[in-house]
Design a protein around this motif. Structure first.
Motif, PDB file in Angstrom:
ATOM      1  N   LEU A 126       0.828  -1.210   0.000  1.00 30.92           N
ATOM      2  CA  LEU A 126       0.000   0.000   0.000  1.00 30.92           C
ATOM      3  C   LEU A 126       0.861   1.258   0.000  1.00 30.92           C
ATOM      4  CD1 LEU A 126      -2.921   0.977  -0.084  1.00 30.92           C
ATOM      5  CD2 LEU A 126      -2.903   1.103   2.408  1.00 30.92           C
ATOM      6  N   ASP A 127       1.994   1.213   0.693  1.00 36.04           N
ATOM      7  CA  ASP A 127       2.901   2.375   0.688  1.00 36.04           C
ATOM      8  C   ASP A 127       3.267   2.741  -0.749  1.00 36.04           C
ATOM      9  OD1 ASP A 127       2.863   2.143   3.424  1.00 36.04           O
ATOM     10  OD2 ASP A 127       4.804   1.135   3.567  1.00 36.04           O
ATOM     11  N   THR A 128       3.643   1.729  -1.520  1.00 34.86           N
ATOM     12  CA  THR A 128       4.031   1.957  -2.918  1.00 34.86           C
ATOM     13  C   THR A 128       2.855   2.482  -3.730  1.00 34.86           C
ATOM     14  OG1 THR A 128       5.514   0.073  -2.684  1.00 34.86           O
ATOM     15  CG2 THR A 128       5.115   0.863  -4.913  1.00 34.86           C
TER      16      THR A 128
ATOM     17  N   ILE B 179      -5.287   7.628   4.054  1.00 33.80           N
ATOM     18  CA  ILE B 179      -5.128   9.005   4.544  1.00 33.80           C
ATOM     19  C   ILE B 179      -3.867   9.127   5.406  1.00 33.80           C
ATOM     20  CG2 ILE B 179      -6.191  10.816   5.965  1.00 33.80           C
ATOM     21  CD1 ILE B 179      -8.935   9.602   5.198  1.00 33.80           C
ATOM     22  N   SER B 180      -3.623   8.124   6.252  1.00 37.50           N
ATOM     23  CA  SER B 180      -2.461   8.209   7.143  1.00 37.50           C
ATOM     24  C   SER B 180      -1.158   8.114   6.348  1.00 37.50           C
ATOM     25  CB  SER B 180      -2.516   7.112   8.204  1.00 37.50           C
ATOM     26  OG  SER B 180      -2.409   5.844   7.577  1.00 37.50           O
ATOM     27  N   ARG B 181      -1.189   7.455   5.179  1.00 35.68           N
ATOM     28  CA  ARG B 181       0.014   7.389   4.344  1.00 35.68           C
ATOM     29  C   ARG B 181       0.188   8.663   3.511  1.00 35.68           C
ATOM     30  NH1 ARG B 181      -1.337   2.463   5.600  1.00 35.68           N
ATOM     31  NH2 ARG B 181       0.251   0.837   5.737  1.00 35.68           N
ATOM     32  N   LEU B 182      -0.937   9.236   3.084  1.00 33.53           N
ATOM     33  CA  LEU B 182      -0.849  10.469   2.291  1.00 33.53           C
ATOM     34  C   LEU B 182      -0.353  11.629   3.151  1.00 33.53           C
ATOM     35  CD1 LEU B 182      -4.091  10.767   0.096  1.00 33.53           C
ATOM     36  CD2 LEU B 182      -1.731  10.684  -0.736  1.00 33.53           C
ATOM     37  N   PHE B 183      -0.874  11.710   4.367  1.00 38.45           N
ATOM     38  CA  PHE B 183      -0.583  12.865   5.227  1.00 38.45           C
ATOM     39  C   PHE B 183      -0.134  12.399   6.610  1.00 38.45           C
ATOM     40  CE2 PHE B 183      -4.406  13.879   2.591  1.00 38.45           C
ATOM     41  CZ  PHE B 183      -3.730  14.598   1.612  1.00 38.45           C
ATOM     42  N   PRO B 184       1.044  11.807   6.702  1.00 38.50           N
ATOM     43  CA  PRO B 184       1.471  11.199   7.973  1.00 38.50           C
ATOM     44  C   PRO B 184       1.564  12.220   9.110  1.00 38.50           C
ATOM     45  CG  PRO B 184       3.260  11.171   6.344  1.00 38.50           C
ATOM     46  CD  PRO B 184       2.018  11.586   5.631  1.00 38.50           C
ATOM     47  N   ARG B 185       1.833  13.481   8.764  1.00 40.97           N
ATOM     48  CA  ARG B 185       1.988  14.464   9.840  1.00 40.97           C
ATOM     49  C   ARG B 185       0.668  15.056  10.305  1.00 40.97           C
ATOM     50  NH1 ARG B 185       6.540  18.462   7.791  1.00 40.97           N
ATOM     51  NH2 ARG B 185       5.168  18.287   5.993  1.00 40.97           N
ATOM     52  N   GLU B 186      -0.377  14.910   9.488  1.00 43.01           N
ATOM     53  CA  GLU B 186      -1.626  15.601   9.803  1.00 43.01           C
ATOM     54  C   GLU B 186      -2.463  14.878  10.852  1.00 43.01           C
ATOM     55  OE1 GLU B 186      -2.471  18.505   8.746  1.00 43.01           O
ATOM     56  OE2 GLU B 186      -1.004  18.829   7.150  1.00 43.01           O
TER      57      GLU B 186
END
Lengths: 221, 221
Positions: A126-128, B179-186
């Motif tokens: 999923l990361d990729t 969402i957590s992968r797209l915006f890890p800091r948010e």
């Protein structure tokens, strides 16, 4: 890739392995699925998996990429747009592509089942996939939203508004079992209803962004 | 219910069975979970399941009702509202309750896992849960939306607008892994961010409904 292609390999083996693996992974999940099951279904041998995909991890990632390629080629996000398209037209085209990708009934059942599994129990693949496929879409949508909200909107508002738009669309996939029970006659989420949904989500989102853009404008003294 | 309570039954057995069953059902799914696993985990015997719940079906439905009761009691949809609350206030309270229910970190992990399973592979219990729990919420939201859209809005627009609001909220559950992968800091979807999400979804939705209500108004001649 230095290995010699096994004898069973021909033009169709790679494709057969991808389809078979997709079904097996969707049915049993990445962890429980075995390459033996996949070989049996694809009528291929283990050497073919190793030759084309390296290992189970590589095969799994290839399945996700294949699925994404099929769906995005069938419904490109800039379909029918001219280079002079307005932000409104771009937003409608984006929403249309997203809803068609999600609700495409011609795709094999395993496509969306595998996506759902990946949402609940994500794998390393999923990361990729997020970097390769989701982030470019998110950037595209943010740039459309930024244009519609105007220069006074901050990054957080742009981002959350983009997520509000995506959320309205993917809802018809994730919650289809509830929606079909709530409104059995409406067939929301069925292919016939896609046009209605595209029209509604576009109208709702443009109304929201237009109103917020107006609220953001500095008042004349 | 004519059976005699088995000896192991005491004030806590029913509760222990519900919790144990919730975890086992969430882990293995309704079909694969066995009552034997549940009895072992709850340190209860089969007679206790029969006495309290009838059978596996009854136990499963009881687990879903229990889960729904816990979450809705903790976050009632009319929390802090006076009887003179405006439609805007009611919408904010509704969105707040929904997002808190979805993102409640104090609930056991199995709650949302079981809900996700039920979305992908619905059981017969979903029919009951939709009628008992989802439909009343949907009606409540439709009545708020109708008030905000004004009398000129047709039923389909009201319904789709209500779904647009729910879609924006449940997105943070179903797509949290993306969402957590797209915006890890948010940390969207984390408890700290709930207030930001409530504010945004309310503002986006009110802007949409307000603008659409204006477009619906018959023009003065």
């Amino acid at each position: 890739m230095s290995e010699r292609a096994p004898e069973t390999t021909n033009g169709g083996t790679e494709q057969r392995l991808l389809e078979a693996a997709g079904e097996i992974f969707a049915e049993h999940g990445y962890r429980n699925a075995t390459v033996r099951q996949i070989c049996e279904k694809a009528k291929a041998n283990l050497a073919a998996i190793n030759y084309h995909f390296g290992d189970k991890d590589g095969l799994y990632l290839a399945v996700l990429r294949h699925l994404n390629k099929v769906r995005s080629e069938r419904n490109p996000i800039n379909k029918g747009l001219s280079s002079q398209a307005t932000a409104e037209q771009k937003l409608r085209a984006f929403i249309s592509a997203l809803l068609h990708r999600i609700l495409d009934e011609d795709s094999p059942d395993w496509h969306m089942k595998l996506c759902s599994r990946e949402m609940i129990e994500p794998t390393r693949a999923l990361d990729t996939m997020v970097e390769e496929s989701v982030r470019p879409l998110e950037r595209e949508l943010e740039s459309i939203v930024r244009e519609l909200l105007g220069p006074a909107a901050d990054n957080q508002r742009v981002r959350l508004s983009a997520l509000s738009i995506v959320g309205q669309c993917v809802f018809y996939h994730h919650c289809r079992s509830i929606i079909s029970r709530l409104f059995p006659r409406e067939k929301y989420g069925s292919p016939e209803s896609i046009d209605i949904l595209v029209e509604h989500v576009t109208r709702f989102s443009l109304a929201a962004l237009g109103n917020m853009a107006k609220q953001n404008k500095p008042k004349a003294r």
